[in-house]
Design an enzyme around this catalytic site. Structure first.
Site, PDB file in Angstrom:
ATOM      1  N   CYS A 102       0.759  -1.299  -0.095  1.00 42.63           N
ATOM      2  CA  CYS A 102      -0.141  -0.163  -0.006  1.00 42.63           C
ATOM      3  C   CYS A 102       0.928   1.320  -0.132  1.00 42.63           C
ATOM      4  CB  CYS A 102      -1.182   0.114   1.286  1.00 42.63           C
ATOM      5  SG  CYS A 102      -0.113  -0.549   2.724  1.00 42.63           S
ATOM      6  N   HIS A 151      -2.617   5.122   6.714  1.00 44.91           N
ATOM      7  CA  HIS A 151      -1.347   5.163   6.859  1.00 44.91           C
ATOM      8  C   HIS A 151      -1.227   6.896   6.428  1.00 44.91           C
ATOM      9  CE1 HIS A 151      -0.061   1.198   7.017  1.00 44.91           C
ATOM     10  NE2 HIS A 151      -0.157   1.033   5.780  1.00 44.91           N
TER      11      HIS A 151
HETATM   12  N1  NAD Z   1      -3.484  -5.599   5.165  1.00 47.50           N
HETATM   13  C1  NAD Z   1      -3.265  -4.710   4.421  1.00 47.50           C
HETATM   14  O1  NAD Z   1      -3.400  -3.426   4.846  1.00 47.50           O
HETATM   15  C2  NAD Z   1      -2.351  -4.668   3.206  1.00 47.50           C
HETATM   16  C3  NAD Z   1      -2.097  -3.909   2.356  1.00 47.50           C
HETATM   17  C4  NAD Z   1      -1.347  -4.277   1.016  1.00 47.50           C
HETATM   18  C5  NAD Z   1      -0.783  -5.388   0.831  1.00 47.50           C
HETATM   19  N2  NAD Z   1      -0.855  -6.309   1.870  1.00 47.50           N
HETATM   20  C6  NAD Z   1      -0.567  -7.843   1.599  1.00 47.50           C
HETATM   21  O2  NAD Z   1      -1.393  -8.758   0.987  1.00 47.50           O
HETATM   22  C7  NAD Z   1      -1.170 -10.060   1.569  1.00 47.50           C
HETATM   23  C8  NAD Z   1      -2.110 -10.383   2.217  1.00 47.50           C
HETATM   24  O3  NAD Z   1      -2.492  -9.682   3.511  1.00 47.50           O
HETATM   25  P1  NAD Z   1      -3.994  -9.278   4.203  1.00 47.50           P
HETATM   26  O4  NAD Z   1      -3.555  -8.284   5.022  1.00 47.50           O
HETATM   27  O5  NAD Z   1      -5.008  -9.434   3.312  1.00 47.50           O
HETATM   28  O6  NAD Z   1      -3.923 -10.838   5.330  1.00 47.50           O
HETATM   29  P2  NAD Z   1      -4.995 -11.361   6.096  1.00 47.50           P
HETATM   30  O7  NAD Z   1      -4.440 -12.019   7.133  1.00 47.50           O
HETATM   31  O8  NAD Z   1      -6.290 -10.403   6.294  1.00 47.50           O
HETATM   32  O9  NAD Z   1      -5.619 -12.344   4.991  1.00 47.50           O
HETATM   33  C9  NAD Z   1      -5.052 -13.865   4.466  1.00 47.50           C
HETATM   34  C10 NAD Z   1      -5.888 -14.642   4.074  1.00 47.50           C
HETATM   35  O10 NAD Z   1      -5.147 -15.905   3.842  1.00 47.50           O
HETATM   36  C11 NAD Z   1      -5.649 -17.176   4.496  1.00 47.50           C
HETATM   37  N3  NAD Z   1      -4.766 -18.112   4.614  1.00 47.50           N
HETATM   38  C12 NAD Z   1      -3.815 -18.455   5.273  1.00 47.50           C
HETATM   39  N4  NAD Z   1      -3.112 -19.153   4.826  1.00 47.50           N
HETATM   40  C13 NAD Z   1      -3.490 -19.840   3.870  1.00 47.50           C
HETATM   41  C14 NAD Z   1      -3.136 -20.987   2.951  1.00 47.50           C
HETATM   42  N5  NAD Z   1      -2.272 -21.494   3.118  1.00 47.50           N
HETATM   43  N6  NAD Z   1      -3.818 -20.945   1.999  1.00 47.50           N
HETATM   44  C15 NAD Z   1      -5.015 -20.178   1.369  1.00 47.50           C
HETATM   45  N7  NAD Z   1      -5.329 -18.962   2.310  1.00 47.50           N
HETATM   46  C16 NAD Z   1      -4.617 -18.844   3.432  1.00 47.50           C
HETATM   47  C17 NAD Z   1      -6.292 -16.421   5.644  1.00 47.50           C
HETATM   48  O11 NAD Z   1      -7.061 -17.402   6.294  1.00 47.50           O
HETATM   49  C18 NAD Z   1      -6.662 -15.211   5.458  1.00 47.50           C
HETATM   50  O12 NAD Z   1      -8.253 -15.211   5.466  1.00 47.50           O
HETATM   51  C19 NAD Z   1       0.158  -9.855   2.248  1.00 47.50           C
HETATM   52  O13 NAD Z   1       1.289 -10.032   1.264  1.00 47.50           O
HETATM   53  C20 NAD Z   1       0.190  -8.660   2.616  1.00 47.50           C
HETATM   54  O14 NAD Z   1       1.472  -7.960   2.964  1.00 47.50           O
HETATM   55  C21 NAD Z   1      -1.792  -6.190   2.622  1.00 47.50           C
END
Ligand code: NAD
Length: 347
Positions: free
Chosen positions: A144, A224
């Protein structure tokens, strides 16, 4: 644009995955085939209630998911057999283990910023490098903060104004859904290294950007806040700088004079405008705070971390599928389908 819809799916229905899922469903040229996950709690139960085809990424979790009332259509492998592109939104590090699986199934993969650039060898921000993602088997949508950095600095560079940029990032402590078990309170935690990773990460998209970032975690859970000092190539007027930001996609102006005086004001505004989940996909730049002195520019903006990468994920799907060759056309399609009305924000 070709007429056959891109068959897409999301692995990891969390903060990013559920938003990308909704965005795919809105695109006229995409079909959401399913979502895959491993947990059986309210998050994935909600997907089932919403009528989404739910798959299990780990077959050994299927029984628990079924026991929680989630009807499982099949395994991740079954899902991979039906799609052109998967968007991997699993937690940092997990997605990397899936790349060979996706490749073996002949499915293209969009990764998130938690993964390393080296995983895919290509890091994506639509306005910067859509063209070089065309037809690739995988790319990584940067985080982000990095997305906002590239959007804003490229806007200045495209106008011939950017010499170098130095940014200070006040990050949110944790996402709201998990603030019962993590996050900091009543303090600010500086990152122990300068530069923080976002500056070098922006250079994975635009290698010759002269950018340094310093970051800290603050004690709030939503969005942020960035502060930038930019050396311009020459003395410029405020109007020229605003025009440069206005000409770039996905940057919107907010104003202190409208009562948007803090992060919570923008969050309230997005809800009032009826944005899904109160999301903001654009960089929210404070127009009336922005200041230029000679060849130095100063500004602050807000980054809706849960949402800003959603449109980039949609463009990345199109770029990998190769159905729309022009990045601007994809950006336009995505933003229209999301309903990214800019009337309030650009007046
Ligand atoms: N949260 C943010 O603000 C944000 C912003 C930009 C990028 N990201 C990136 O996006 C990615 C995901 O982050 P998020 O915040 O959505 O995470 P999150 O924890 O909210 O979601 C992850 C999901 O993946 C599932 N999961 C866990 N293990 C798994 C597996 N082996 N197979 C399939 N699903 C599985 C979890 O149950 C959950 O539903 C990361 O790389 C993070 O760095 C996050």
């Amino acid at each position: 644009m070709t007429t056959k819809k891109i068959c897409a799916a999301v692995n990891g229905y969390g903060v990013i995955g559920k938003r990308v899922t909704d965005a795919i469903r809105l695109q006229p040229d995409m079909e959401l085939v399913g979502v895959s996950d491993v947990v059986s709690d309210y998050r994935v139960q909600a997907a089932a209630v919403l009528g989404l085809p739910v798959y299990t990424s780990l077959p050994e979790r299927a029984d628990a998911m079924r026991a929680a009332g989630i009807s499982i259509v099949g395994t991740l492998d079954d899902l991979l057999g039906q799609i052109d592109v998967i968007v991997d939104c699993t937690p940092k590090g997990i997605g990397a283990k899936n790349l060979e699986r996706y490749r073996a199934a002949g499915v293209k993969a969009v990764y998130q910023g938690g993964e390393k650039h080296e995983l895919t060898g290509h890091s994506f921000v639509a306005q910067a490098n859509y063209a070089t993602a065309l037809g690739r088997d995988a790319t990584r949508v940067v985080s982000c903060n990095t997305t906002s950095t590239v959007r804003t600095l490229l806007a200045l560079r495209d106008a011939g104004l950017l010499k170098k940029a130095r940014g200070v990032l006040m990050r949110r402590a944790t996402d709201p859904w998990e603030s019962d078990h993590s996050g900091i309170m009543n303090t600010i935690v500086p990152e122990p290294h300068i530069p923080s990773h976002q500056g070098p990460d922006a250079q994975t998209v635009v290698p010759d950007l002269d950018v340094v970032t310093i970051a800290a975690k603050a004690a709030h859970t939503q969005t942020h806040n960035h502060y930038w000092i930019v050396e311009l190539t020459r003395a410029a007027s405020r109007a020229e700088v605003l025009e440069a930001f206005q000409a770039a996609p996905r940057i919107a102006f907010i104003r202190m004079s409208d009562g948007i005086v803090a992060l919570n004001s923008t969050i309230e505004l997005m809800k009032d405008l009826g944005r899904p989940r109160g999301d903001m996909w654009e960089v929210a730049l404070w127009e009336d705070v922005l200041t230029v002195q000679g060849n130095e520019l100063y500004y602050t903006y807000q980054v809706y971390n849960e949402a800003i990468v959603v449109p980039e994920n949609i463009d990345a799907i199109r770029a990998l599928a190769g159905t729309v060759k022009d990045g601007q056309e994809s950006i336009h399609l995505t933003d229209e389908a999301l309903g990214m009305r800019r009337d309030f924000l650009t007046r």
